[in-house]
Scaffold this motif. Structure first.
Motif, PDB file in Angstrom:
ATOM      1  N   VAL A   5       0.835  -1.204   0.000  1.00 50.37           N
ATOM      2  CA  VAL A   5       0.000   0.000   0.000  1.00 50.37           C
ATOM      3  C   VAL A   5       0.871   1.257   0.000  1.00 50.37           C
ATOM      4  O   VAL A   5       0.641   2.191  -0.775  1.00 50.37           O
ATOM      5  CB  VAL A   5      -0.967  -0.007   1.204  1.00 50.37           C
ATOM      6  N   ASP A   6       1.879   1.284   0.858  1.00 56.58           N
ATOM      7  CA  ASP A   6       2.764   2.451   0.930  1.00 56.58           C
ATOM      8  C   ASP A   6       3.486   2.686  -0.394  1.00 56.58           C
ATOM      9  O   ASP A   6       3.622   3.823  -0.843  1.00 56.58           O
ATOM     10  CB  ASP A   6       3.788   2.280   2.056  1.00 56.58           C
ATOM     11  N   GLU A   7       3.938   1.609  -1.035  1.00 52.66           N
ATOM     12  CA  GLU A   7       4.640   1.737  -2.313  1.00 52.66           C
ATOM     13  C   GLU A   7       3.711   2.248  -3.410  1.00 52.66           C
ATOM     14  O   GLU A   7       4.090   3.107  -4.205  1.00 52.66           O
ATOM     15  CB  GLU A   7       5.257   0.399  -2.733  1.00 52.66           C
ATOM     16  N   ILE A   8       2.499   1.737  -3.454  1.00 48.98           N
ATOM     17  CA  ILE A   8       1.533   2.208  -4.449  1.00 48.98           C
ATOM     18  C   ILE A   8       1.268   3.696  -4.254  1.00 48.98           C
ATOM     19  O   ILE A   8       1.315   4.483  -5.197  1.00 48.98           O
ATOM     20  CB  ILE A   8       0.220   1.402  -4.371  1.00 48.98           C
ATOM     21  N   GLU A   9       1.007   4.075  -3.017  1.00 56.27           N
ATOM     22  CA  GLU A   9       0.695   5.476  -2.727  1.00 56.27           C
ATOM     23  C   GLU A   9       1.869   6.384  -3.081  1.00 56.27           C
ATOM     24  O   GLU A   9       1.688   7.432  -3.716  1.00 56.27           O
ATOM     25  CB  GLU A   9       0.316   5.626  -1.255  1.00 56.27           C
ATOM     26  N   GLU A  10       3.076   5.988  -2.703  1.00 55.62           N
ATOM     27  CA  GLU A  10       4.261   6.795  -2.993  1.00 55.62           C
ATOM     28  C   GLU A  10       4.507   6.906  -4.500  1.00 55.62           C
ATOM     29  O   GLU A  10       4.781   7.979  -5.022  1.00 55.62           O
ATOM     30  CB  GLU A  10       5.486   6.192  -2.304  1.00 55.62           C
ATOM     31  N   ARG A  11       4.407   5.789  -5.196  1.00 54.21           N
ATOM     32  CA  ARG A  11       4.676   5.769  -6.639  1.00 54.21           C
ATOM     33  C   ARG A  11       3.669   6.615  -7.416  1.00 54.21           C
ATOM     34  O   ARG A  11       4.039   7.374  -8.306  1.00 54.21           O
ATOM     35  CB  ARG A  11       4.667   4.320  -7.123  1.00 54.21           C
ATOM     36  N   LEU A  12       2.386   6.477  -7.085  1.00 48.84           N
ATOM     37  CA  LEU A  12       1.376   7.250  -7.802  1.00 48.84           C
ATOM     38  C   LEU A  12       1.523   8.743  -7.529  1.00 48.84           C
ATOM     39  O   LEU A  12       1.309   9.560  -8.420  1.00 48.84           O
ATOM     40  CB  LEU A  12      -0.036   6.785  -7.449  1.00 48.84           C
ATOM     41  N   ASN A  13       1.920   9.087  -6.316  1.00 47.78           N
ATOM     42  CA  ASN A  13       2.129  10.490  -5.985  1.00 47.78           C
ATOM     43  C   ASN A  13       3.350  11.046  -6.715  1.00 47.78           C
ATOM     44  O   ASN A  13       3.292  12.100  -7.353  1.00 47.78           O
ATOM     45  CB  ASN A  13       2.286  10.664  -4.473  1.00 47.78           C
ATOM     46  N   LYS A  14       4.465  10.311  -6.638  1.00 46.93           N
ATOM     47  CA  LYS A  14       5.717  10.777  -7.223  1.00 46.93           C
ATOM     48  C   LYS A  14       5.669  10.823  -8.751  1.00 46.93           C
ATOM     49  O   LYS A  14       6.075  11.798  -9.362  1.00 46.93           O
ATOM     50  CB  LYS A  14       6.867   9.874  -6.774  1.00 46.93           C
ATOM     51  N   LEU A  37       2.873  10.320 -10.883  1.00 45.65           N
ATOM     52  CA  LEU A  37       1.685  10.810 -11.582  1.00 45.65           C
ATOM     53  C   LEU A  37       0.965  11.941 -10.843  1.00 45.65           C
ATOM     54  O   LEU A  37      -0.085  12.402 -11.291  1.00 45.65           O
ATOM     55  CB  LEU A  37       0.716   9.644 -11.824  1.00 45.65           C
ATOM     56  N   GLY A  38       1.505  12.364  -9.697  1.00 44.89           N
ATOM     57  CA  GLY A  38       0.888  13.455  -8.946  1.00 44.89           C
ATOM     58  C   GLY A  38      -0.479  13.111  -8.383  1.00 44.89           C
ATOM     59  O   GLY A  38      -1.295  13.995  -8.143  1.00 44.89           O
ATOM     60  N   ALA A  39      -0.738  11.834  -8.164  1.00 47.07           N
ATOM     61  CA  ALA A  39      -2.047  11.393  -7.662  1.00 47.07           C
ATOM     62  C   ALA A  39      -1.959  11.049  -6.183  1.00 47.07           C
ATOM     63  O   ALA A  39      -1.042  10.358  -5.744  1.00 47.07           O
ATOM     64  CB  ALA A  39      -2.513  10.175  -8.453  1.00 47.07           C
ATOM     65  N   LYS A  40      -2.937  11.549  -5.440  1.00 44.74           N
ATOM     66  CA  LYS A  40      -3.043  11.232  -4.014  1.00 44.74           C
ATOM     67  C   LYS A  40      -4.428  10.652  -3.766  1.00 44.74           C
ATOM     68  O   LYS A  40      -5.411  11.114  -4.341  1.00 44.74           O
ATOM     69  CB  LYS A  40      -2.876  12.491  -3.171  1.00 44.74           C
TER      70      LYS A  40
END
Length: 148
Positions: free
Chosen positions: A56-65, A67-70
């Motif tokens: 979960v943490d990796e998905i959240e970090e990757r999408l934020n970094k 694709l700018g998605a939170k």
């Protein structure tokens, strides 16, 4: 109606992130024809709570970094048995393997088109079953002495 290009981009990035953290049985469905609230679901699982959190943490970090998605919502963090990340366009479900079997979300969405995923994500299919067999074999070979 089909999943948007943005949704597919998010799904692919999330699937790759999950695969990089050794998630099991990653699959995605285009649910845009049956749900008006989101375009796609990503399902992934892990054999323990710590790994669920890591995925979960990796998905959240990757999408934020990348694709700018939170996520607008993150649920299930405390128990880490079933964590849901809601990005509006997509919803990510990362479940403990036991919850994945019990709730069988694939059965609910089986009539929806499956989305193509990166090769690493596709290679995770069947990993939960493989892991369960290895665990059972290890437990079967333990003696009473090992359990004390």
């Amino acid at each position: 109606m089909t999943a948007t290009d943005r949704s597919i981009e998010l799904i692919n990035a999330a699937a790759q992130a999950a695969a990089d953290k050794l998630a099991h049985d990653i699959i995605a469905y285009d649910v845009s024809d049956v749900l008006s609230i989101t375009d796609a679901f990503l399902l992934a699982s892990a054999p323990n709570d710590r790994q669920v959190k890591s995925i979960v943490d990796e998905i959240e970090e990757r999408l934020n970094k990348e694709l700018g998605a939170k996520p607008v919502r993150r649920e299930g963090d405390r128990e880490a048995r079933w964590v849901l990340l809601d990005y509006v366009d997509i919803v990510v479900h990362v479940q403990h393997s036991e919850e994945r079997v019990f709730y069988a979300l694939e059965r609910l969405w089986k009539d929806c088109p499956e989305l193509d995923l990166p090769a690493d994500a596709k290679e995770t299919r069947g990993k939960a079953e493989e892991h369960a067999k290895l665990q059972a074999a290890e437990e079967a070979t333990r003696t009473d002495e090992d359990w004390r």
